[in-house]
Design a protein around this motif. Structure first.
Motif, PDB file in Angstrom:
ATOM      1  N   VAL A 131      78.790 -40.887  -4.751  1.00 26.53           N
ATOM      2  CA  VAL A 131      78.887 -40.766  -6.209  1.00 26.53           C
ATOM      3  C   VAL A 131      77.527 -41.164  -6.779  1.00 26.53           C
ATOM      4  O   VAL A 131      77.016 -42.243  -6.473  1.00 26.53           O
ATOM      5  CB  VAL A 131      79.981 -41.718  -6.755  1.00 26.53           C
ATOM      6  CG1 VAL A 131      79.983 -41.717  -8.276  1.00 26.53           C
ATOM      7  CG2 VAL A 131      81.348 -41.324  -6.210  1.00 26.53           C
ATOM      8  N   GLY A 154      74.808 -41.209 -10.230  1.00 24.26           N
ATOM      9  CA  GLY A 154      74.500 -41.053 -11.660  1.00 24.26           C
ATOM     10  C   GLY A 154      73.023 -41.351 -11.879  1.00 24.26           C
ATOM     11  O   GLY A 154      72.482 -42.256 -11.253  1.00 24.26           O
ATOM     12  N   LEU A 155      72.378 -40.578 -12.741  1.00 23.50           N
ATOM     13  CA  LEU A 155      70.937 -40.755 -12.936  1.00 23.50           C
ATOM     14  C   LEU A 155      70.608 -41.311 -14.315  1.00 23.50           C
ATOM     15  O   LEU A 155      71.281 -41.003 -15.304  1.00 23.50           O
ATOM     16  CB  LEU A 155      70.207 -39.415 -12.758  1.00 23.50           C
ATOM     17  CG  LEU A 155      70.389 -38.698 -11.420  1.00 23.50           C
ATOM     18  CD1 LEU A 155      69.647 -37.357 -11.431  1.00 23.50           C
ATOM     19  CD2 LEU A 155      69.904 -39.555 -10.257  1.00 23.50           C
ATOM     20  N   GLU A 156      69.583 -42.143 -14.365  1.00 22.80           N
ATOM     21  CA  GLU A 156      69.031 -42.619 -15.634  1.00 22.80           C
ATOM     22  C   GLU A 156      67.593 -42.126 -15.678  1.00 22.80           C
ATOM     23  O   GLU A 156      66.773 -42.522 -14.853  1.00 22.80           O
ATOM     24  CB  GLU A 156      69.071 -44.143 -15.695  1.00 22.80           C
ATOM     25  CG  GLU A 156      70.491 -44.680 -15.816  1.00 22.80           C
ATOM     26  CD  GLU A 156      70.547 -46.197 -15.644  1.00 22.80           C
ATOM     27  OE1 GLU A 156      70.649 -46.904 -16.660  1.00 22.80           O
ATOM     28  OE2 GLU A 156      70.475 -46.669 -14.505  1.00 22.80           O
ATOM     29  N   VAL A 194      71.097 -40.559 -19.783  1.00 22.47           N
ATOM     30  CA  VAL A 194      71.973 -41.115 -18.755  1.00 22.47           C
ATOM     31  C   VAL A 194      73.071 -40.112 -18.432  1.00 22.47           C
ATOM     32  O   VAL A 194      73.771 -39.640 -19.336  1.00 22.47           O
ATOM     33  CB  VAL A 194      72.615 -42.443 -19.226  1.00 22.47           C
ATOM     34  CG1 VAL A 194      73.467 -43.056 -18.119  1.00 22.47           C
ATOM     35  CG2 VAL A 194      71.551 -43.426 -19.689  1.00 22.47           C
ATOM     36  N   THR A 195      73.229 -39.791 -17.172  1.00 18.81           N
ATOM     37  CA  THR A 195      74.294 -38.852 -16.794  1.00 18.81           C
ATOM     38  C   THR A 195      75.570 -39.614 -16.492  1.00 18.81           C
ATOM     39  O   THR A 195      75.554 -40.813 -16.223  1.00 18.81           O
ATOM     40  CB  THR A 195      73.942 -38.044 -15.521  1.00 18.81           C
ATOM     41  OG1 THR A 195      74.086 -38.889 -14.367  1.00 18.81           O
ATOM     42  CG2 THR A 195      72.548 -37.470 -15.582  1.00 18.81           C
ATOM     43  N   GLU A 196      76.695 -38.922 -16.508  1.00 22.88           N
ATOM     44  CA  GLU A 196      77.908 -39.482 -15.928  1.00 22.88           C
ATOM     45  C   GLU A 196      77.726 -39.400 -14.409  1.00 22.88           C
ATOM     46  O   GLU A 196      76.868 -38.661 -13.918  1.00 22.88           O
ATOM     47  CB  GLU A 196      79.140 -38.660 -16.348  1.00 22.88           C
ATOM     48  CG  GLU A 196      79.445 -38.691 -17.842  1.00 22.88           C
ATOM     49  CD  GLU A 196      79.866 -40.072 -18.353  1.00 22.88           C
ATOM     50  OE1 GLU A 196      80.088 -40.987 -17.538  1.00 22.88           O
ATOM     51  OE2 GLU A 196      79.953 -40.237 -19.589  1.00 22.88           O
ATOM     52  N   ALA A 197      78.542 -40.135 -13.685  1.00 24.56           N
ATOM     53  CA  ALA A 197      78.386 -40.147 -12.222  1.00 24.56           C
ATOM     54  C   ALA A 197      79.054 -38.907 -11.621  1.00 24.56           C
ATOM     55  O   ALA A 197      79.941 -39.004 -10.782  1.00 24.56           O
ATOM     56  CB  ALA A 197      78.960 -41.439 -11.652  1.00 24.56           C
ATOM     57  N   ASN A 232      71.477 -44.157  -9.464  1.00 20.02           N
ATOM     58  CA  ASN A 232      72.585 -45.063  -9.142  1.00 20.02           C
ATOM     59  C   ASN A 232      73.471 -44.366  -8.132  1.00 20.02           C
ATOM     60  O   ASN A 232      73.831 -43.205  -8.318  1.00 20.02           O
ATOM     61  CB  ASN A 232      73.416 -45.361 -10.393  1.00 20.02           C
ATOM     62  CG  ASN A 232      72.589 -46.088 -11.446  1.00 20.02           C
ATOM     63  OD1 ASN A 232      72.533 -47.297 -11.461  1.00 20.02           O
ATOM     64  ND2 ASN A 232      71.928 -45.319 -12.297  1.00 20.02           N
ATOM     65  N   SER A 278      76.777 -44.824  -5.095  1.00 21.24           N
ATOM     66  CA  SER A 278      77.789 -45.589  -4.362  1.00 21.24           C
ATOM     67  C   SER A 278      78.525 -44.617  -3.459  1.00 21.24           C
ATOM     68  O   SER A 278      78.359 -43.409  -3.588  1.00 21.24           O
ATOM     69  CB  SER A 278      78.770 -46.255  -5.342  1.00 21.24           C
ATOM     70  OG  SER A 278      79.448 -45.252  -6.088  1.00 21.24           O
ATOM     71  N   PHE A 305      85.470 -46.105  -8.455  1.00 23.46           N
ATOM     72  CA  PHE A 305      84.111 -46.133  -7.919  1.00 23.46           C
ATOM     73  C   PHE A 305      83.906 -47.291  -6.951  1.00 23.46           C
ATOM     74  O   PHE A 305      84.486 -48.352  -7.130  1.00 23.46           O
ATOM     75  CB  PHE A 305      83.103 -46.303  -9.061  1.00 23.46           C
ATOM     76  CG  PHE A 305      82.884 -45.057  -9.872  1.00 23.46           C
ATOM     77  CD1 PHE A 305      83.189 -43.803  -9.370  1.00 23.46           C
ATOM     78  CD2 PHE A 305      82.331 -45.146 -11.146  1.00 23.46           C
ATOM     79  CE1 PHE A 305      82.969 -42.657 -10.118  1.00 23.46           C
ATOM     80  CE2 PHE A 305      82.110 -44.006 -11.907  1.00 23.46           C
ATOM     81  CZ  PHE A 305      82.439 -42.762 -11.391  1.00 23.46           C
ATOM     82  N   GLY A 306      83.029 -47.096  -5.981  1.00 21.78           N
ATOM     83  CA  GLY A 306      82.591 -48.194  -5.122  1.00 21.78           C
ATOM     84  C   GLY A 306      81.465 -48.959  -5.800  1.00 21.78           C
ATOM     85  O   GLY A 306      81.020 -48.599  -6.889  1.00 21.78           O
ATOM     86  N   LYS A 311      77.840 -49.953  -6.685  1.00 18.43           N
ATOM     87  CA  LYS A 311      76.641 -49.106  -6.682  1.00 18.43           C
ATOM     88  C   LYS A 311      75.365 -49.913  -6.472  1.00 18.43           C
ATOM     89  O   LYS A 311      75.313 -51.107  -6.742  1.00 18.43           O
ATOM     90  CB  LYS A 311      76.540 -48.347  -7.998  1.00 18.43           C
ATOM     91  CG  LYS A 311      76.116 -49.201  -9.188  1.00 18.43           C
ATOM     92  CD  LYS A 311      75.869 -48.322 -10.406  1.00 18.43           C
ATOM     93  CE  LYS A 311      75.844 -49.080 -11.710  1.00 18.43           C
ATOM     94  NZ  LYS A 311      74.549 -49.425 -12.222  1.00 18.43           N
ATOM     95  N   LYS A 351      71.795 -57.832  -9.365  1.00 16.73           N
ATOM     96  CA  LYS A 351      72.377 -57.378 -10.624  1.00 16.73           C
ATOM     97  C   LYS A 351      72.053 -58.184 -11.886  1.00 16.73           C
ATOM     98  O   LYS A 351      72.123 -59.402 -11.925  1.00 16.73           O
ATOM     99  CB  LYS A 351      73.891 -57.354 -10.388  1.00 16.73           C
ATOM    100  CG  LYS A 351      74.748 -57.325 -11.590  1.00 16.73           C
ATOM    101  CD  LYS A 351      75.153 -55.904 -11.908  1.00 16.73           C
ATOM    102  CE  LYS A 351      75.894 -55.862 -13.227  1.00 16.73           C
ATOM    103  NZ  LYS A 351      75.581 -54.673 -13.966  1.00 16.73           N
TER     104      LYS A 351
HETATM  105  P1  ADP Z   1      74.535 -50.378 -15.709  1.00 15.82           P
HETATM  106  O1  ADP Z   1      75.336 -51.201 -16.657  1.00 15.82           O
HETATM  107  O2  ADP Z   1      74.339 -50.999 -14.373  1.00 15.82           O
HETATM  108  O3  ADP Z   1      73.271 -49.828 -16.312  1.00 15.82           O
HETATM  109  P2  ADP Z   1      75.956 -48.023 -16.384  1.00 15.82           P
HETATM  110  O4  ADP Z   1      77.429 -48.064 -16.476  1.00 15.82           O
HETATM  111  O5  ADP Z   1      75.151 -48.061 -17.640  1.00 15.82           O
HETATM  112  O6  ADP Z   1      75.461 -49.121 -15.389  1.00 15.82           O
HETATM  113  O7  ADP Z   1      75.590 -46.695 -15.593  1.00 15.82           O
HETATM  114  C1  ADP Z   1      74.280 -46.369 -15.275  1.00 15.82           C
HETATM  115  C2  ADP Z   1      74.308 -45.120 -14.443  1.00 15.82           C
HETATM  116  O8  ADP Z   1      74.963 -45.365 -13.217  1.00 15.82           O
HETATM  117  C3  ADP Z   1      75.053 -43.950 -15.054  1.00 15.82           C
HETATM  118  O9  ADP Z   1      74.361 -42.768 -14.738  1.00 15.82           O
HETATM  119  C4  ADP Z   1      76.395 -43.976 -14.376  1.00 15.82           C
HETATM  120  O10 ADP Z   1      76.951 -42.682 -14.301  1.00 15.82           O
HETATM  121  C5  ADP Z   1      76.032 -44.465 -13.007  1.00 15.82           C
HETATM  122  N1  ADP Z   1      77.094 -45.207 -12.334  1.00 15.82           N
HETATM  123  C6  ADP Z   1      77.895 -46.144 -12.865  1.00 15.82           C
HETATM  124  N2  ADP Z   1      78.727 -46.635 -11.920  1.00 15.82           N
HETATM  125  C7  ADP Z   1      78.431 -45.999 -10.769  1.00 15.82           C
HETATM  126  C8  ADP Z   1      78.928 -46.067  -9.432  1.00 15.82           C
HETATM  127  N3  ADP Z   1      79.878 -46.911  -9.083  1.00 15.82           N
HETATM  128  N4  ADP Z   1      78.364 -45.247  -8.518  1.00 15.82           N
HETATM  129  C9  ADP Z   1      77.383 -44.406  -8.836  1.00 15.82           C
HETATM  130  N5  ADP Z   1      76.882 -44.294 -10.060  1.00 15.82           N
HETATM  131  C10 ADP Z   1      77.388 -45.078 -11.034  1.00 15.82           C
END
Ligand code: ADP
Ligand code: ZN
Ligand code: MG
Length: 493
Positions: free
Chosen positions: A15, A17-19, A170-173, A212, A214, A223-224, A226, A279
């Motif tokens: 899974v 997700g990109l920032e 920020v993308t969804e995962a 990001n 996982s 989700f696992g 990340k 973290k």
């Molecule tokens: P953070 O609070 O650590 O910045 P966010 O919830 O803002 O985390 O998400 C940042 C990015 O990580 C987003 O693109 C989101 O889709 C992705 N993301 C969030 N949880 C997971 C996960 N468990 N595995 C992979 N990507 C994730």
């Protein structure tokens, strides 16, 4: 074993997700009048009391930067928040003169969008969580053998970049493989380039990506844990970094251990990720509304004006190319992936009555020569008109496809017109029957063994004979015609 197979075999899926951060190339910085294009400038020369965070200064938001962020958000199919606000994100790091970054928190400019990407497995929609506007930080230069902080003798600070407008996407995962992540970035880059808001140079840092990732048992809905990978400075690094990290997480889980939530650094030299820091939570940043600026109200009127001025985006352009020029879908996809290439193609296609042949030459010969000489469309001497002329020469049978390659190479090098090159060098294809026949008879006489072989049933001997005719004519004979003629002559006696 491929990563995909390995995951499948173990019953896991990734899974991702990109920032993404992109620096806007506005004239001035986000909250002051300093220039925003600072790459390569003498350190600490593009600074003022505001972007240095000196006491008593006040920020004034850059209207163009706000409009461009709306533009990006609209191109990514986002909803634009009518009410939007800047927040202070507090943390202490030497490259941040104010000890806080002006960013956006719960009222970003754009939300809930998507971008369609095209991977080797087909089309896919990646949802966009948010698009917000903030300011960039300064830059630390770690002086020492490796340039890494851990081995530095001392560090220098360059504040030129501090305060440059920065858009975070920020993308969804929704991303499932390293390839998808790479294609997403490539597609996003071509959208941003089309919008002319940034030069998107990953090596220089005007386009940056944190990934990001996982893993979880296939079919699981939660989700696992990340990890976040930083320092991905190229499409290749993004793909390789994710592959490495997914493998590492899988090995961790399979050996009965737990993945630790942390930020990891992609070490490009050694092709691995290493722990950077564990973290931090959002509340560590003590976000609060920026008291020096009123919230923004972005009216529907402004949003609709910006929407109506959006340029044609790569995805739309591709559909139009297929519709208007009847070229192969795959070719259209490659052509629109670069704005300059798409423009070049379209100009040549308009001049020609065979757009597919134009596409073929651009995607084979031209790309080959561009790669070889390490230049891009804006620096070349060959023009769209040259390409359409070359197609005409080919179509009318004036030159063979072998000669076309030669003519292309010379036109590429000198900028000369293909017709002129053909005339000057006497490269017209020999399609004259009697002339061709006399050359063929010569070749048959000189190669009795091949003729004998052919008559005894070794049909491949014809290839050799055609080759000899092509050689004698320096590639100017029409190979199709030569083939037919030889067959005709040999089967008649
Ligand atoms: P953070 O609070 O650590 O910045 P966010 O919830 O803002 O985390 O998400 C940042 C990015 O990580 C987003 O693109 C989101 O889709 C992705 N993301 C969030 N949880 C997971 C996960 N468990 N595995 C992979 N990507 C994730
Ligand atoms: Zn300034
Ligand atoms: Mg976040």
């Amino acid at each position: 074993m491929s990563l995909e197979k390995l995951l499948k075999e173990k019953g896991y899926e990734a899974v991702i997700g990109l920032e993404i951060h992109t620096e806007l190339q506005t004239n001035s910085k986000m909250f002051c009048g300093c220039p925003a294009r600072v790459f390569g400038l003498e350190p600490n020369t593009a600074v003022c009391p505001i972007c240095l965070g000196l006491p008593g200064t006040l920020p004034v938001p850059n209207q163009k930067a706000v409009e461009w962020t709306v533009k990006i958000a609209l191109a990514l199919n986002c909803k634009i928040n009518e009410f939007s606000q800047f927040h202070r994100k507090n943390y202490f790091y030497p490259d941040m003169p104010k000890n806080y970054q002006i960013s956006q928190y719960d009222y970003p400019i754009g939300v809930n969008g998507y971008l369609e990407i095209e991977t080797s497995k087909g089309q896919k929609r990646i949802r966009i969580h948010r698009v917000h506007l903030e300011e960039d930080t300064g830059k630390l230069v770690h002086v020492g053998r490796t340039g890494r902080i851990s081995e530095a003798e001392y560090s220098l600070i360059d504040f030129n970049r501090a305060g440059v407008p920065l858009v975070e996407i920020v993308t969804e995962a929704d991303i499932e493989t390293p390839e998808e992540a790479k294609v997403f970035m490539q597609t996003l880059r071509s959208v941003l380039l089309t919008l002319e808001v940034s030069d998107c140079n990953m090596e220089e840092g005007s386009l940056r990506c944190d990934a990001n990732v996982s893993i979880r048992p296939k079919g699981s809905t939660s989700f696992g844990t990340k990890t976040e990978i930083k320092n991905l400075n190229s499409f290749r690094a993004l793909e390789k970094g994710l592959e490495y990290e997914i493998k590492r997480q899988l090995e961790t889980v399979l050996s009965g251990k737990k993945v630790v939530q942390e930020t990891r650094h992609w070490d490009d030299a050694n092709k691995r990720t290493v722990t950077l820091r564990t973290k931090e939570e959002a509340h560590d940043y003590r976000y609060f509304p920026e008291p020096d600026m009123v919230p923004m109200e972005i009216s529907t009127q402004i949003v609709e004006k910006i929407r109506s001025e959006l340029p044609e985006l790569p995805f739309e352009k591709k559909k139009r190319f297929i519709r208007e020029y009847s070229i192969k879908e795959k070719d259209a996809g490659i052509l629109v992936s670069d704005k300059e290439m798409a423009e070049f193609f379209e100009e040549a296609a308009r001049l020609s009555n065979n757009p597919q042949a134009v596409a073929n030459i651009i995607l084979s010969e031209l790309l080959y020569h561009l790669n070889e000489s390490d230049v891009w469309f804006s620096d070349i001497r060959i023009t769209p008109k040259h390409i359409s002329d070359l197609v005409n020469l080919l179509e009318s049978g004036k030159i063979s496809s072998k000669i076309a390659k030669e003519v292309f190479a010379e036109a590429f090098k000198t900028g000369k017109n293909p017709e002129e090159i053909v005339r000057e060098r006497g490269l017209e294809q020999i399609s004259d029957d009697t002339m061709l026949e006399s050359i063929i008879y010569e070749v048959l006489n000189e190669n009795p063994q091949a003729v004998k072989d052919f008559k005894e049933g070794k049909k491949q001997a014809i290839g050799f004979l055609v080759g000899q005719v092509m050689k004698k004519t320096q590639g100017k004979a029409n190979p199709q015609m030569v083939n037919e003629k030889i067959l005709e002559i040999l089967s008649n006696n």
